[in-house]
Design a protein around this motif. Structure first.
Motif, PDB file in Angstrom:
ATOM      1  N   UNK A  39      -0.534  -7.201   0.706  1.00  0.00           N
ATOM      2  CA  UNK A  39      -0.038  -8.481   0.201  1.00  0.00           C
ATOM      3  C   UNK A  39       0.721  -8.279  -1.108  1.00  0.00           C
ATOM      4  N   UNK A  40       0.137  -7.536  -2.027  1.00  0.00           N
ATOM      5  CA  UNK A  40       0.797  -7.300  -3.317  1.00  0.00           C
ATOM      6  C   UNK A  40       2.020  -6.402  -3.162  1.00  0.00           C
ATOM      7  N   UNK A  41       1.904  -5.366  -2.318  1.00  0.00           N
ATOM      8  CA  UNK A  41       3.020  -4.429  -2.153  1.00  0.00           C
ATOM      9  C   UNK A  41       4.225  -5.098  -1.508  1.00  0.00           C
ATOM     10  N   UNK A  42       3.994  -6.105  -0.653  1.00  0.00           N
ATOM     11  CA  UNK A  42       5.100  -6.823  -0.026  1.00  0.00           C
ATOM     12  C   UNK A  42       5.914  -7.592  -1.055  1.00  0.00           C
ATOM     13  N   UNK A  43       5.264  -7.999  -2.140  1.00  0.00           N
ATOM     14  CA  UNK A  43       5.962  -8.761  -3.177  1.00  0.00           C
ATOM     15  C   UNK A  43       6.444  -7.884  -4.326  1.00  0.00           C
ATOM     16  N   UNK A  44       5.821  -6.710  -4.461  1.00  0.00           N
ATOM     17  CA  UNK A  44       6.205  -5.779  -5.532  1.00  0.00           C
ATOM     18  C   UNK A  44       6.032  -4.360  -5.000  1.00  0.00           C
ATOM     19  N   UNK A  45       7.088  -3.769  -4.409  1.00  0.00           N
ATOM     20  CA  UNK A  45       6.963  -2.433  -3.806  1.00  0.00           C
ATOM     21  C   UNK A  45       6.437  -1.361  -4.752  1.00  0.00           C
ATOM     22  N   UNK A  46       6.609  -1.563  -6.052  1.00  0.00           N
ATOM     23  CA  UNK A  46       6.114  -0.576  -7.009  1.00  0.00           C
ATOM     24  C   UNK A  46       4.593  -0.472  -6.971  1.00  0.00           C
ATOM     25  N   UNK A  47       3.922  -1.500  -6.459  1.00  0.00           N
ATOM     26  CA  UNK A  47       2.464  -1.449  -6.320  1.00  0.00           C
ATOM     27  C   UNK A  47       2.072  -0.300  -5.396  1.00  0.00           C
ATOM     28  N   UNK A  48       2.747  -0.183  -4.257  1.00  0.00           N
ATOM     29  CA  UNK A  48       2.431   0.883  -3.305  1.00  0.00           C
ATOM     30  C   UNK A  48       2.703   2.251  -3.916  1.00  0.00           C
ATOM     31  N   UNK A  49       3.778   2.358  -4.671  1.00  0.00           N
ATOM     32  CA  UNK A  49       4.085   3.635  -5.316  1.00  0.00           C
ATOM     33  C   UNK A  49       2.978   4.025  -6.295  1.00  0.00           C
ATOM     34  N   UNK A  50       2.494   3.063  -7.064  1.00  0.00           N
ATOM     35  CA  UNK A  50       1.440   3.349  -8.032  1.00  0.00           C
ATOM     36  C   UNK A  50       0.145   3.746  -7.333  1.00  0.00           C
ATOM     37  N   UNK A  51      -0.202   3.041  -6.253  1.00  0.00           N
ATOM     38  CA  UNK A  51      -1.421   3.373  -5.519  1.00  0.00           C
ATOM     39  C   UNK A  51      -1.321   4.766  -4.908  1.00  0.00           C
ATOM     40  N   UNK A  52      -0.178   5.071  -4.307  1.00  0.00           N
ATOM     41  CA  UNK A  52      -0.007   6.390  -3.687  1.00  0.00           C
ATOM     42  C   UNK A  52      -0.059   7.512  -4.722  1.00  0.00           C
ATOM     43  N   UNK A  53       0.349   7.188  -5.942  1.00  0.00           N
ATOM     44  CA  UNK A  53       0.313   8.187  -7.017  1.00  0.00           C
ATOM     45  C   UNK A  53      -1.057   8.263  -7.683  1.00  0.00           C
ATOM     46  N   UNK A  54      -1.999   7.416  -7.258  1.00  0.00           N
ATOM     47  CA  UNK A  54      -3.323   7.409  -7.863  1.00  0.00           C
ATOM     48  C   UNK A  54      -3.353   6.799  -9.242  1.00  0.00           C
ATOM     49  N   UNK A  55      -2.339   6.011  -9.585  1.00  0.00           N
ATOM     50  CA  UNK A  55      -2.247   5.395 -10.913  1.00  0.00           C
ATOM     51  C   UNK A  55      -2.840   3.987 -10.834  1.00  0.00           C
ATOM     52  N   UNK A  56      -4.156   3.879 -10.953  1.00  0.00           N
ATOM     53  CA  UNK A  56      -4.838   2.603 -10.816  1.00  0.00           C
ATOM     54  C   UNK A  56      -4.478   1.601 -11.889  1.00  0.00           C
ATOM     55  N   UNK A  57      -4.339   2.075 -13.125  1.00  0.00           N
ATOM     56  CA  UNK A  57      -4.023   1.159 -14.217  1.00  0.00           C
ATOM     57  C   UNK A  57      -2.660   0.504 -14.013  1.00  0.00           C
TER      58      UNK A  57
END
Length: 334
Positions: A39-57
């Motif tokens: 849901x969040x990644x659909x509105x802000x693709x950078x969310x998926x990039x951060x999750x895939x990079x392990x950058x939780x903050x």
């Protein structure tokens, strides 16, 4: 009495109801809870990039940026003195390291930045069925963690307190009983969700949100005929609570399929309304047997504790009719 209930299939970031809302009751997607990643990644693709990079903050901040677009619009949507109630849970997750993500604190910070005043909030405890619910190393120190068994209801006010004409009849009819006040205005709730209607596919796309929670909030912070907004409509539990409580409602929901769940629930609204009203009256009658009641109710044959309760009048839903994405409910006093 009649109320209207409209669902707009749109993103809440497009919210446009300037000054028309008396109360907001909502439960948004929870940042850093995995079921809402898409849901969040659909509105802000950078969310998926951060999750895939392990950058939780970074993912946490980006997800809250998405929600913040809605909080910003509430400052214009909510009337002076209107209340905003946001149900949210903190999240625990392991990316680079296991940690808790403080969703309640972050939403509070952002709402204050938009000019809302912070009110004392509520905690409600969710039923937990698993005997193996504890995280970490179990019985060995030091790496076990408490289980999150509560969620927050954050409360905010837009500007100063709301004013009413002296002796306003609608406000007095909308009063709650003394014993309800004592339970509802405690800062900790335990709600079992006996009227929760969410099942099947809907549960995979919308979080559990028991009917009693928005029904209490609507009863506590609005009067008959007010307008209640839920910018994260889901299956429409807030709208159903507003309908049963004799308030108007407006909801925004991006997923058109979820609106059908509300349409199904509305079919049972008269029976649900009857159950809720009957339970409230029977509970008060039982309370009044042993309580020292100083006043007589104007519309019922029982006593009440305070003069403010004398005008209480509960209404049952008699009929609900649909026209597109709008429902109109009719009521009769009980």
């Amino acid at each position: 009495m009649q109320t209207t209930h409209e669902v707009r299939v749109a993103d809440a970031g497009e919210l446009a109801v300037s000054g028309a809302v008396d109360l907001v009751v909502t439960s948004p997607p929870y940042p850093m809870v995995e079921m809402w990643d898409d849901c969040f990644a659909a509105q802000a693709p950078a969310v998926r990039e951060a999750l895939n990079a392990g950058d939780g903050d970074r993912a946490f901040a980006l997800m809250h940026d998405v929600l913040d677009g809605v909080w910003e619009r509430l400052a214009d949507a909510v009337r002076e003195g209107g209340i905003v109630a946001i149900n949210v849970g903190d999240a625990t997750r392991s990316l680079d390291e296991f940690q808790q993500y403080p969703n309640a604190a972050e939403i509070t910070r952002r709402m204050r930045a938009h000019g809302f005043q912070t009110l004392p909030d509520l905690l409600w405890r969710k039923p937990t069925n698993s005997a193996a619910k504890f995280m970490g190393s179990g019985t060995l120190p030091t790496n076990a963690y408490p289980t999150l068994e509560h969620e927050h209801v954050l409360l905010f006010r837009n500007g100063g307190t709301r004013s009413f004409p002296p002796g306003d009849e609608t406000r007095y009819e909308s009063a709650f009983f003394w014993e309800e006040r004592n339970e509802w205005f405690s800062d900790t709730w335990e709600i079992r969700g006996k009227r929760q209607r969410l099942d099947g596919e809907g549960r995979d796309r919308s979080g559990a949100f028991p009917f009693e929670l928005p029904y209490r909030l609507v009863s506590m912070f609005s009067v008959y005929g007010d307008t209640v907004l839920d910018p994260f409509w889901g299956t429409g539990t807030t709208g159903l609570a507003a309908l049963v409580a004799g308030r108007n409602s407006l909801g925004y929901e991006r997923d058109a399929d979820l609106v059908d769940s509300f349409a199904d629930a509305v079919e049972d609204a008269p029976a649900l309304s009857r159950d809720v009203v009957t339970e409230r009256l029977e509970n008060h009658r039982a309370f009044a047997v042993d309580a020292e009641t100083r006043y007589e109710a104007d519309h019922y044959e029982f006593g009440v504790k305070t003069k403010f309760e004398r005008g209480i009048r509960l209404y049952e839903v008699t009929d609900v009719r649909r026209d597109g994405q709008t429902w109109t409910a009719s009521y009769e006093p009980t």
